[in-house]
Write an enzyme that holds these catalytic residues in place. Structure first.
Site, mmCIF file in Angstrom:
data_model
loop_
_atom_site.group_PDB
_atom_site.id
_atom_site.type_symbol
_atom_site.label_atom_id
_atom_site.label_comp_id
_atom_site.label_asym_id
_atom_site.label_seq_id
_atom_site.Cartn_x
_atom_site.Cartn_y
_atom_site.Cartn_z
ATOM 1 N N GLY A 48 0.831 -1.278 -0.083
ATOM 2 C CA GLY A 48 0.096 -0.136 0.082
ATOM 3 C C GLY A 48 0.770 1.198 -0.037
ATOM 4 N N GLN B 85 3.137 10.020 1.241
ATOM 5 C CA GLN B 85 4.145 9.414 1.349
ATOM 6 C C GLN B 85 5.256 9.698 0.154
ATOM 7 O OE1 GLN B 85 2.175 5.376 2.043
ATOM 8 N NE2 GLN B 85 4.149 5.202 3.156
ATOM 9 N N CYS C 27 6.229 0.173 7.818
ATOM 10 C CA CYS C 27 5.711 1.197 6.808
ATOM 11 C C CYS C 27 6.973 1.753 5.808
ATOM 12 C CB CYS C 27 5.315 2.471 7.596
ATOM 13 S SG CYS C 27 4.558 3.807 6.786
ATOM 14 N N LEU C 28 6.660 1.922 4.818
ATOM 15 C CA LEU C 28 7.534 2.593 3.740
ATOM 16 C C LEU C 28 8.351 3.782 4.492
ATOM 17 C CD1 LEU C 28 5.980 1.443 0.417
ATOM 18 C CD2 LEU C 28 8.014 0.232 1.558
ATOM 19 N N HIS D 49 -4.441 1.482 7.389
ATOM 20 C CA HIS D 49 -3.146 2.132 7.505
ATOM 21 C C HIS D 49 -2.837 3.153 6.437
ATOM 22 C CE1 HIS D 49 1.239 1.508 7.997
ATOM 23 N NE2 HIS D 49 1.435 2.124 6.816
ATOM 24 N N GLU D 50 -3.268 2.909 5.383
ATOM 25 C CA GLU D 50 -3.035 3.907 4.070
ATOM 26 C C GLU D 50 -3.888 5.156 4.221
ATOM 27 O OE1 GLU D 50 -0.475 3.781 2.480
ATOM 28 O OE2 GLU D 50 0.016 1.597 3.114
ATOM 29 N N HIS E 230 -2.576 7.676 6.642
ATOM 30 C CA HIS E 230 -1.437 8.373 6.068
ATOM 31 C C HIS E 230 -2.193 9.815 5.610
ATOM 32 C CE1 HIS E 230 2.344 6.419 6.313
ATOM 33 N NE2 HIS E 230 1.735 5.439 5.885
#
Length: 140
Positions: A16, A21, A68-69, A110-111, A114
């Site tokens: 995701g 991000q 997380c990225l 999660h996304e 963000h």
């Protein structure tokens, strides 16, 4: 932007990615996850959602380990709803409604966090650096 985000997600590799991000202040997420996470070779399904909103949330929750990225080399134990209904638009502006459960529901939560300025460490009951033998989960 959508194509760039899909490419970035796949190169990471991740499951995701939200526009903030990659430095874009748009309400856009891309998610790519197997259609059946119980089946080993299940094909992945790509979701592109503009202006996603969680409209329904299951009352049942579960703790799970996330990475997380945006925050590499950290893991956290996060409580999330087991199922959610997400509404938004496709990249072409058509309405879309997604009923997600299990890990897919976790990814959407999660996304969408963000997009609201929330990262998993804000919700985590516990955060740690993974041990060398622990798989790194920087892919959500």
């Amino acid at each position: 932007l959508v194509e760039d985000m899909i490419e970035t997600l796949r190169e990471a590799p991740g499951v995701g990615l939200a526009a903030p991000q990659v430095g874009i202040s748009d309400r856009l997420i891309v998610v790519e996850y197997p259609e059946d996470d119980e089946q080993e070779d299940s094909p992945k399904r790509l979701y592109v959602v503009v202006n996603p909103e969680i409209k329904e949330t299951a009352t049942e929750t579960e703790m799970g380990i996330e990475g997380c990225l945006s925050i590499p080399n950290l893991h956290g134990e996060v409580e999330r709803a087991l199922a959610v209904t997400v509404k938004g638009q496709t990249r072409w502006g058509q309405p879309v409604k997604i009923k997600a459960k299990g890990w897919l529901a976790r990814i959407f939560q999660h996304e969408i966090d963000h997009l609201n300025g929330v990262v998993f460490t804000d919700r985590a009951a516990k955060v740690w650096k993974p041990a060398p033998e622990e798989p790194v989960l920087d892919n959500v």
